[in-house]
Scaffold this motif. Structure first.
Motif, PDB file in Angstrom:
ATOM      1  N   MET A   1       0.801  -1.184  -0.005  1.00  0.00           N
ATOM      2  CA  MET A   1       0.139   0.061  -0.072  1.00  0.00           C
ATOM      3  C   MET A   1       0.889   1.265  -0.200  1.00  0.00           C
ATOM      4  O   MET A   1       1.641   1.492   0.999  1.00  0.00           O
ATOM      5  N   THR A   2       0.985   2.110  -1.153  1.00  0.00           N
ATOM      6  CA  THR A   2       1.660   3.045  -1.246  1.00  0.00           C
ATOM      7  C   THR A   2       0.888   4.437  -0.816  1.00  0.00           C
ATOM      8  O   THR A   2       1.435   5.698  -0.395  1.00  0.00           O
ATOM      9  N   THR A   3      -0.280   4.432  -0.932  1.00  0.00           N
ATOM     10  CA  THR A   3      -1.402   5.395  -0.451  1.00  0.00           C
ATOM     11  C   THR A   3      -2.388   5.182   0.358  1.00  0.00           C
ATOM     12  O   THR A   3      -2.640   3.798   0.494  1.00  0.00           O
ATOM     13  N   VAL A   4      -3.114   5.863   1.059  1.00  0.00           N
ATOM     14  CA  VAL A   4      -4.441   5.657   1.783  1.00  0.00           C
ATOM     15  C   VAL A   4      -5.290   5.431   0.889  1.00  0.00           C
ATOM     16  O   VAL A   4      -5.587   6.305  -0.109  1.00  0.00           O
ATOM     17  N   ASP A   5      -6.204   4.393   0.898  1.00  0.00           N
ATOM     18  CA  ASP A   5      -7.388   3.969   0.165  1.00  0.00           C
ATOM     19  C   ASP A   5      -8.337   5.151   0.285  1.00  0.00           C
ATOM     20  O   ASP A   5      -9.103   5.018   1.381  1.00  0.00           O
ATOM     21  N   LEU A   6      -8.549   6.188  -0.518  1.00  0.00           N
ATOM     22  CA  LEU A   6      -9.759   7.117  -0.452  1.00  0.00           C
ATOM     23  C   LEU A   6     -11.050   6.377  -0.376  1.00  0.00           C
ATOM     24  O   LEU A   6     -11.961   7.162   0.302  1.00  0.00           O
ATOM     25  N   GLU A   7     -11.289   5.471  -1.283  1.00  0.00           N
ATOM     26  CA  GLU A   7     -12.796   4.858  -1.102  1.00  0.00           C
ATOM     27  C   GLU A   7     -13.088   4.185   0.230  1.00  0.00           C
ATOM     28  O   GLU A   7     -14.064   4.322   0.642  1.00  0.00           O
ATOM     29  N   ARG A   8     -12.068   3.538   0.860  1.00  0.00           N
ATOM     30  CA  ARG A   8     -12.384   3.103   2.120  1.00  0.00           C
ATOM     31  C   ARG A   8     -12.659   4.056   3.143  1.00  0.00           C
ATOM     32  O   ARG A   8     -13.628   3.921   3.964  1.00  0.00           O
ATOM     33  N   PRO A 100      -5.451  -3.494  10.204  1.00  0.00           N
ATOM     34  CA  PRO A 100      -3.986  -3.493  10.425  1.00  0.00           C
ATOM     35  C   PRO A 100      -3.053  -2.717   9.563  1.00  0.00           C
ATOM     36  O   PRO A 100      -1.926  -2.303   9.641  1.00  0.00           O
ATOM     37  N   GLU A 101      -3.532  -3.094   8.262  1.00  0.00           N
ATOM     38  CA  GLU A 101      -2.648  -2.764   7.205  1.00  0.00           C
ATOM     39  C   GLU A 101      -2.477  -1.103   7.166  1.00  0.00           C
ATOM     40  O   GLU A 101      -1.349  -0.449   6.762  1.00  0.00           O
ATOM     41  N   PHE A 102      -3.448  -0.396   7.719  1.00  0.00           N
ATOM     42  CA  PHE A 102      -3.495   0.904   7.585  1.00  0.00           C
ATOM     43  C   PHE A 102      -2.355   1.232   8.696  1.00  0.00           C
ATOM     44  O   PHE A 102      -1.526   2.192   8.362  1.00  0.00           O
ATOM     45  N   ALA A 103      -2.350   0.896   9.792  1.00  0.00           N
ATOM     46  CA  ALA A 103      -1.434   1.196  10.891  1.00  0.00           C
ATOM     47  C   ALA A 103       0.005   1.058  10.149  1.00  0.00           C
ATOM     48  O   ALA A 103       0.893   1.756  10.406  1.00  0.00           O
ATOM     49  N   LEU A 104       0.335  -0.241   9.626  1.00  0.00           N
ATOM     50  CA  LEU A 104       1.667  -0.688   9.094  1.00  0.00           C
ATOM     51  C   LEU A 104       1.953   0.471   8.031  1.00  0.00           C
ATOM     52  O   LEU A 104       3.224   0.681   7.966  1.00  0.00           O
ATOM     53  N   HIS A 105       0.833   0.989   7.351  1.00  0.00           N
ATOM     54  CA  HIS A 105       1.227   1.980   6.434  1.00  0.00           C
ATOM     55  C   HIS A 105       1.530   3.214   6.827  1.00  0.00           C
ATOM     56  O   HIS A 105       2.702   4.062   6.391  1.00  0.00           O
ATOM     57  N   VAL A 106       1.086   3.623   8.101  1.00  0.00           N
ATOM     58  CA  VAL A 106       1.638   5.138   8.709  1.00  0.00           C
ATOM     59  C   VAL A 106       2.963   4.819   9.286  1.00  0.00           C
ATOM     60  O   VAL A 106       3.768   5.693   8.872  1.00  0.00           O
ATOM     61  N   MET A 107       3.115   3.690   9.862  1.00  0.00           N
ATOM     62  CA  MET A 107       4.528   3.412  10.436  1.00  0.00           C
ATOM     63  C   MET A 107       5.471   3.322   9.327  1.00  0.00           C
ATOM     64  O   MET A 107       6.480   3.851   9.649  1.00  0.00           O
ATOM     65  N   SER A 108       5.244   2.763   8.189  1.00  0.00           N
ATOM     66  CA  SER A 108       5.991   2.750   7.007  1.00  0.00           C
ATOM     67  C   SER A 108       6.371   4.126   6.692  1.00  0.00           C
ATOM     68  O   SER A 108       7.416   4.645   6.261  1.00  0.00           O
TER      69      SER A 108
END
Length: 121
Positions: A1-8, A100-108
């Motif tokens: 995931m390189t960006t936040v999913d805007l549709e979600r 949880p993948e959102f949290a991992l994306h923020v940390m990354s």
């Protein structure tokens, strides 16, 4: 995931706010209780006259203050006409719990920003 999913985010009922080019979203040292995801346009993150980053669609900013409760460490200014989605602490925590993948994306992204800052020192 390189960006936040805007549709979600839209599916969660999170709406966006519009900022004109040059308009301040927040200033350094402001109290922070929200992070922002760019839906359209670009937002410039600036501290002490130095541009740290230009954040485009799907990118986020303002997360540090949301996470640690400290004042904003930089200012955010709309570089272009921009629409941004604000996530308050509860929306952020819900996303972290449920995706949880959102949290991992923020940390990354945070790790990448720290590495970039370290390399520039």
């Amino acid at each position: 995931m390189t960006t936040v999913d805007l549709e979600r985010l839209a599916a969660r009922g999170l709406t966006s706010s519009h900022y004109d080019a040059g308009q301040k979203i927040f200033l350094q040292e402001d109290t922070g209780g929200r992070m922002f995801v760019v839906r359209s346009g670009r937002v410039q993150i600036v501290t002490y006259g130095t541009v740290l980053e230009n954040v485009g669609p799907g990118g986020f900013f303002g997360e540090m203050s949301l996470i640690d409760g400290a004042p904003r460490s930089a200012a955010a200014i709309a570089l272009d006409a921009s629409d941004v989605i604000a996530l308050d602490r509860q929306a952020f925590l819900n996303l972290v719990r449920e995706e949880p993948e959102f949290a991992l994306h923020v940390m990354s992204v945070l790790a990448t920003r720290i590495r970039k800052m370290n390399a520039s020192m």
